[in-house]
Design a protein around this motif. Structure first.
Motif, mmCIF file in Angstrom:
data_model
loop_
_atom_site.group_PDB
_atom_site.id
_atom_site.type_symbol
_atom_site.label_atom_id
_atom_site.label_comp_id
_atom_site.label_asym_id
_atom_site.label_seq_id
_atom_site.Cartn_x
_atom_site.Cartn_y
_atom_site.Cartn_z
ATOM 1 N N LEU A 29 -7.637 10.424 15.761
ATOM 2 C CA LEU A 29 -6.343 9.761 15.554
ATOM 3 C C LEU A 29 -6.526 8.272 15.313
ATOM 4 N N LYS A 30 -7.480 7.671 15.984
ATOM 5 C CA LYS A 30 -7.765 6.250 15.755
ATOM 6 C C LYS A 30 -8.287 6.040 14.348
ATOM 7 N N ARG A 31 -9.154 6.912 13.871
ATOM 8 C CA ARG A 31 -9.657 6.815 12.491
ATOM 9 C C ARG A 31 -8.511 6.957 11.500
ATOM 10 N N CYS A 32 -7.594 7.879 11.763
ATOM 11 C CA CYS A 32 -6.434 8.046 10.877
ATOM 12 C C CYS A 32 -5.623 6.757 10.826
ATOM 13 N N TYR A 33 -5.408 6.138 11.979
ATOM 14 C CA TYR A 33 -4.640 4.896 12.041
ATOM 15 C C TYR A 33 -5.309 3.798 11.211
ATOM 16 N N TYR A 34 -6.606 3.613 11.392
ATOM 17 C CA TYR A 34 -7.298 2.544 10.667
ATOM 18 C C TYR A 34 -7.441 2.850 9.184
ATOM 19 N N THR A 35 -7.571 4.115 8.829
ATOM 20 C CA THR A 35 -7.592 4.488 7.413
ATOM 21 C C THR A 35 -6.241 4.165 6.776
ATOM 22 N N ASP A 36 -5.161 4.539 7.447
ATOM 23 C CA ASP A 36 -3.818 4.249 6.959
ATOM 24 C C ASP A 36 -3.605 2.742 6.825
ATOM 25 N N LEU A 37 -4.094 1.991 7.784
ATOM 26 C CA LEU A 37 -3.977 0.533 7.747
ATOM 27 C C LEU A 37 -4.657 -0.042 6.499
ATOM 28 N N GLN A 38 -5.854 0.458 6.177
ATOM 29 C CA GLN A 38 -6.587 -0.036 5.011
ATOM 30 C C GLN A 38 -5.912 0.372 3.705
ATOM 31 N N ILE A 39 -5.374 1.580 3.653
ATOM 32 C CA ILE A 39 -4.642 2.003 2.451
ATOM 33 C C ILE A 39 -3.429 1.096 2.250
ATOM 34 N N TYR A 42 -4.492 -2.183 0.827
ATOM 35 C CA TYR A 42 -4.840 -2.068 -0.589
ATOM 36 C C TYR A 42 -3.570 -2.037 -1.456
ATOM 37 N N ILE A 43 -2.580 -1.262 -1.040
ATOM 38 C CA ILE A 43 -1.327 -1.196 -1.801
ATOM 39 C C ILE A 43 -0.636 -2.557 -1.787
ATOM 40 N N SER A 44 -0.651 -3.254 -0.661
ATOM 41 C CA SER A 44 -0.083 -4.615 -0.595
ATOM 42 C C SER A 44 -0.798 -5.545 -1.560
ATOM 43 N N TYR A 45 -2.131 -5.429 -1.626
ATOM 44 C CA TYR A 45 -2.912 -6.247 -2.564
ATOM 45 C C TYR A 45 -2.475 -5.967 -3.999
ATOM 46 N N LEU A 46 -2.317 -4.694 -4.345
ATOM 47 C CA LEU A 46 -1.889 -4.347 -5.702
ATOM 48 C C LEU A 46 -0.526 -4.952 -6.018
ATOM 49 N N ARG A 47 0.373 -4.940 -5.054
ATOM 50 C CA ARG A 47 1.702 -5.518 -5.274
ATOM 51 C C ARG A 47 1.638 -7.035 -5.385
ATOM 52 N N ILE A 86 0.527 8.508 -5.732
ATOM 53 C CA ILE A 86 1.476 7.420 -5.528
ATOM 54 C C ILE A 86 1.674 6.681 -6.842
ATOM 55 N N ASN A 87 2.933 6.415 -7.154
ATOM 56 C CA ASN A 87 3.284 5.592 -8.310
ATOM 57 C C ASN A 87 3.005 6.295 -9.639
ATOM 58 N N THR A 88 3.294 7.581 -9.699
ATOM 59 C CA THR A 88 3.117 8.295 -10.959
ATOM 60 C C THR A 88 4.488 8.721 -11.473
ATOM 61 N N LYS A 89 4.518 9.095 -12.699
ATOM 62 C CA LYS A 89 5.741 9.619 -13.303
ATOM 63 C C LYS A 89 5.679 11.147 -13.354
ATOM 64 N N ALA A 90 4.745 11.723 -12.597
ATOM 65 C CA ALA A 90 4.575 13.172 -12.600
ATOM 66 C C ALA A 90 5.851 13.862 -12.123
ATOM 67 N N ASP A 91 6.192 14.949 -12.763
ATOM 68 C CA ASP A 91 7.372 15.723 -12.418
ATOM 69 C C ASP A 91 7.031 16.648 -11.258
ATOM 70 N N SER A 92 7.455 16.279 -10.067
ATOM 71 C CA SER A 92 7.093 17.066 -8.886
ATOM 72 C C SER A 92 7.815 18.402 -8.830
#
Length: 133
Positions: A29-39, A42-47, A86-92
């Motif tokens: 669960l800690k790894r999941c938290y830190y992985t989510d934090l890094q993602i 990265y998305i903030s950097y892109l923005r 994330i951020n695609t125009k794919a028709d779900s």
């Protein structure tokens, strides 16, 4: 296991987990938290750099959930692969409602980007109806 000792740099885990959780599960669960934090970083950097609108983000695991993953009963018969777009125009609404496997990633990405190739891999695209149920 893959979720052994957490790196000492990662001491600021903001949650208190039940004592009944195994060490392996709390480390996971800690790894999941830190992985989510890094993602998120990265998305903030892109923005911040104005690259987000021109980016498609694909998050995929390197394997499906295994029967003995963390010895958790809720995962016992899961064989699907985490695959997030994330951020695609794919028709779900046109996506196949079935389990995705690792071999399906390549052909799915070809369809996502509209690429036609002679060899489409050994898997099946989730964007193609009727390929596999």
């Amino acid at each position: 296991g893959p979720y052994g000792e957490i790196n000492k740099r990662q001491k600021n885990f903001p949650f208190v987990l039940p004592r009944s959780y195994s060490k392996e599960y709390t480390d996971y669960l800690k790894r999941c938290y830190y992985t989510d934090l890094q993602i998120g970083r990265y998305i903030s950097y892109l923005r911040e750099t104005h690259k987000y609108d021109n980016s498609i983000i694909v998050i995929v695991s390197d394997h499906e959930v295994r029967e003995n993953s963390l010895a958790m009963e809720s995962l016992k018969d899961r064989k699907d692969l985490p695959f997030i777009l994330i951020n695609t125009k794919a028709d779900s609404t046109n996506v196949m409602n079935r389990k995705m496997r690792q071999v399906d990633v390549y052909s799915t990405l070809l369809d996502l980007f509209g690429l036609e190739t002679k060899w489409r891999g050994i898997g099946y695209s989730i964007f193609r109806q009727g390929e596999r149920s």
